[in-house]
Design a protein around this motif. Sequence first.
Motif, mmCIF file in Angstrom:
data_model
loop_
_atom_site.group_PDB
_atom_site.id
_atom_site.type_symbol
_atom_site.label_atom_id
_atom_site.label_comp_id
_atom_site.label_asym_id
_atom_site.label_seq_id
_atom_site.Cartn_x
_atom_site.Cartn_y
_atom_site.Cartn_z
ATOM 1 N N ASP A 43 0.854 -1.203 0.000
ATOM 2 C CA ASP A 43 0.000 0.000 0.000
ATOM 3 C C ASP A 43 0.884 1.246 0.000
ATOM 4 O O ASP A 43 0.649 2.203 -0.752
ATOM 5 N N LEU A 44 1.903 1.181 0.847
ATOM 6 C CA LEU A 44 2.842 2.304 0.954
ATOM 7 C C LEU A 44 3.632 2.461 -0.363
ATOM 8 O O LEU A 44 3.747 3.560 -0.911
ATOM 9 N N HIS A 45 4.150 1.324 -0.885
ATOM 10 C CA HIS A 45 4.906 1.382 -2.148
ATOM 11 C C HIS A 45 4.049 2.005 -3.260
ATOM 12 O O HIS A 45 4.539 2.783 -4.070
ATOM 13 N N THR A 46 2.781 1.629 -3.309
ATOM 14 C CA THR A 46 1.927 2.112 -4.408
ATOM 15 C C THR A 46 1.548 3.574 -4.194
ATOM 16 O O THR A 46 1.626 4.384 -5.125
ATOM 17 N N ALA A 47 1.167 3.930 -2.969
ATOM 18 C CA ALA A 47 0.771 5.324 -2.708
ATOM 19 C C ALA A 47 1.907 6.275 -3.070
ATOM 20 O O ALA A 47 1.686 7.367 -3.579
ATOM 21 N N MET A 317 -4.599 -2.465 16.070
ATOM 22 C CA MET A 317 -5.750 -1.770 15.475
ATOM 23 C C MET A 317 -5.496 -0.263 15.469
ATOM 24 O O MET A 317 -5.048 0.295 16.471
ATOM 25 N N ILE A 318 -5.777 0.370 14.357
ATOM 26 C CA ILE A 318 -5.608 1.836 14.275
ATOM 27 C C ILE A 318 -6.891 2.488 13.750
ATOM 28 O O ILE A 318 -7.739 1.814 13.151
ATOM 29 N N ARG A 319 -6.993 3.792 13.961
ATOM 30 C CA ARG A 319 -8.072 4.573 13.352
ATOM 31 C C ARG A 319 -7.644 4.961 11.939
ATOM 32 O O ARG A 319 -6.453 5.028 11.634
ATOM 33 N N ILE A 323 -3.406 6.600 9.588
ATOM 34 C CA ILE A 323 -2.757 5.818 8.529
ATOM 35 C C ILE A 323 -1.384 6.372 8.135
ATOM 36 O O ILE A 323 -0.459 5.600 7.869
ATOM 37 N N ASN A 324 -1.235 7.690 8.099
ATOM 38 C CA ASN A 324 0.069 8.215 7.648
ATOM 39 C C ASN A 324 1.179 7.903 8.653
ATOM 40 O O ASN A 324 2.290 7.542 8.272
ATOM 41 N N GLU A 325 0.797 8.001 9.929
ATOM 42 C CA GLU A 325 1.742 7.626 10.988
ATOM 43 C C GLU A 325 2.062 6.120 10.889
ATOM 44 O O GLU A 325 3.207 5.697 11.052
ATOM 45 N N ALA A 326 1.045 5.326 10.580
ATOM 46 C CA ALA A 326 1.259 3.874 10.451
ATOM 47 C C ALA A 326 2.220 3.578 9.296
ATOM 48 O O ALA A 326 3.099 2.714 9.414
ATOM 49 N N PHE A 327 2.082 4.294 8.190
ATOM 50 C CA PHE A 327 3.017 4.105 7.064
ATOM 51 C C PHE A 327 4.447 4.388 7.526
ATOM 52 O O PHE A 327 5.367 3.641 7.217
ATOM 53 N N GLU A 328 4.607 5.498 8.247
ATOM 54 C CA GLU A 328 5.968 5.855 8.693
ATOM 55 C C GLU A 328 6.531 4.786 9.625
ATOM 56 O O GLU A 328 7.697 4.400 9.525
ATOM 57 N N MET A 330 5.680 1.651 9.666
ATOM 58 C CA MET A 330 5.945 0.429 8.896
ATOM 59 C C MET A 330 7.286 0.547 8.181
ATOM 60 O O MET A 330 8.063 -0.404 8.108
ATOM 61 N N GLU A 331 7.565 1.735 7.686
ATOM 62 C CA GLU A 331 8.853 1.952 7.008
ATOM 63 C C GLU A 331 10.025 1.725 7.948
ATOM 64 O O GLU A 331 11.087 1.275 7.536
ATOM 65 N N ARG A 332 9.820 2.051 9.230
ATOM 66 C CA ARG A 332 10.886 1.844 10.216
ATOM 67 C C ARG A 332 10.851 0.439 10.814
ATOM 68 O O ARG A 332 11.539 0.157 11.791
ATOM 69 N N ALA A 333 10.029 -0.442 10.242
ATOM 70 C CA ALA A 333 9.838 -1.808 10.766
ATOM 71 C C ALA A 333 9.383 -1.764 12.226
ATOM 72 O O ALA A 333 9.737 -2.613 13.040
ATOM 73 N N ASP A 334 8.579 -0.756 12.553
ATOM 74 C CA ASP A 334 8.081 -0.599 13.913
ATOM 75 C C ASP A 334 6.604 -0.989 13.952
ATOM 76 O O ASP A 334 5.736 -0.180 14.229
ATOM 77 N N VAL A 335 6.336 -2.241 13.618
ATOM 78 C CA VAL A 335 4.954 -2.724 13.715
ATOM 79 C C VAL A 335 5.003 -4.192 14.104
ATOM 80 O O VAL A 335 5.760 -4.970 13.526
ATOM 81 N N ARG A 336 4.179 -4.537 15.112
ATOM 82 C CA ARG A 336 4.192 -5.931 15.567
ATOM 83 C C ARG A 336 2.771 -6.441 15.580
ATOM 84 O O ARG A 336 2.107 -6.296 16.555
ATOM 85 N N TYR A 337 2.301 -7.081 14.430
ATOM 86 C CA TYR A 337 3.069 -7.211 13.210
ATOM 87 C C TYR A 337 2.285 -6.771 11.992
ATOM 88 O O TYR A 337 2.801 -6.790 10.889
#
Length: 352
Positions: A43-47, A317-319, A323-328, A330-337
Amino acid sequence: MLTIGYAAQTPKSPLAPWTFNRRELRPNDVAMDVLYCGVCHSDLHTARSDWGWAVHPVLPGHEIVGRVSAVGSAVSRYKIGDAVAVGCLVDACLSCDQCRKGEEQFCREGATETYNSKDRITGEMTYGGYSKHLVVREEFVLRVPDNLDLSRVAPLLCAGITTYSPLHTWNVVPGSRVGVIGLGGLGHMAVKLAVGLGAEVSVISRNRDKQADALALGAKRLLSSSDAQEMATAASSFDLIIDTVPVKHPLDPYLPLLDVDATLVLVGQLGPMDEQNTVPLIRGRRRVAGSPIGGIRETQQLLDLCAEKNILPECEMIRMDQINEAFERMERADVRYRFVIDMSTLQAPQGR
Ligand code: NAP
Ligand code: ZN
């Protein structure tokens, strides 16, 4: 029908609310209210048009769980209220050899993807699951088994099937030795699914502090990819390695880990690779392969398997407005998971 979603208007703009039209139901269409949508690195790559071919606006989301809100006149398999899911594909010719085998991802005419793809009939762009409502051809709608927790199903639709398909293709069975490079959305599903199939699984990560998680997911060990000595001790010890790294990276550190005749399957990075030394390939009759998502039949099999074995992703779970914060992150590999968007946090446009 007028609906709302979150879209990127240009490769440089953040995702923001966007009102757009979903098509009216064709006879073989199912309409659904989207309940949850997983956040995939694609999603991030495409956006951001990282692969260079995105057409904006991009409205991502291909890990979609919802409830049927309406069905077209010819729909026979679904009724209003059913719990359903949609993954990365929404259409294909369904008559070529690949489609007939249930491998619509290889449709000879080109499969239609859930977002940023052209509708086969109108040529309009498709828009994904970061939205309140979705309309999809019946054959591309999946049934969510009753006992699965709907809030945790979404990541199976891409992270799950993309890692299940190679496990299936390369015949992972009890005792198979499987390595997973990168413990993110795809990687953690690869671990859970391979463990579910009875394999002996190792995580290969840059991040030693993911070790406890790797073990909790069922892996036997975590190899630190930056520790050359530790990597050397694992030489020739895998039958299959699934590489989920999202960016260009060398394969040299990983190929010696494969046993004779074993395969490293790339599922992450799309695009040119670094120069590759053929010595480890030729000497060990090792292989490098690639694999995309999976077909509809295989995806339904995966959902049924997960229901039977109680395999579910680890979700945060996020609101929608996070989403933009979640993309950032994810880029830092800071999501579990895997981030999953609770779509009830996105309000429908006035008047509906
Ligand atoms: P993700 O959640 O961001 O996970 C990727 C993991 O790779 C990270 O957690 C990290 O794990 C590792 N990693 C990240 N940057 C790295 C780097 N520079 N070098 C080495 N390792 C790195 O992403 P995802 O959603 O799992 O997606 C992974 C990739 O698969 C993306 O490129 C996505 O587009 C692609 N994808 C392909 C398909 C397909 O059809 N084949 C389907 C879905 C997604 P560690 O911290 O453990 O090292
Ligand atoms: Zn994906």
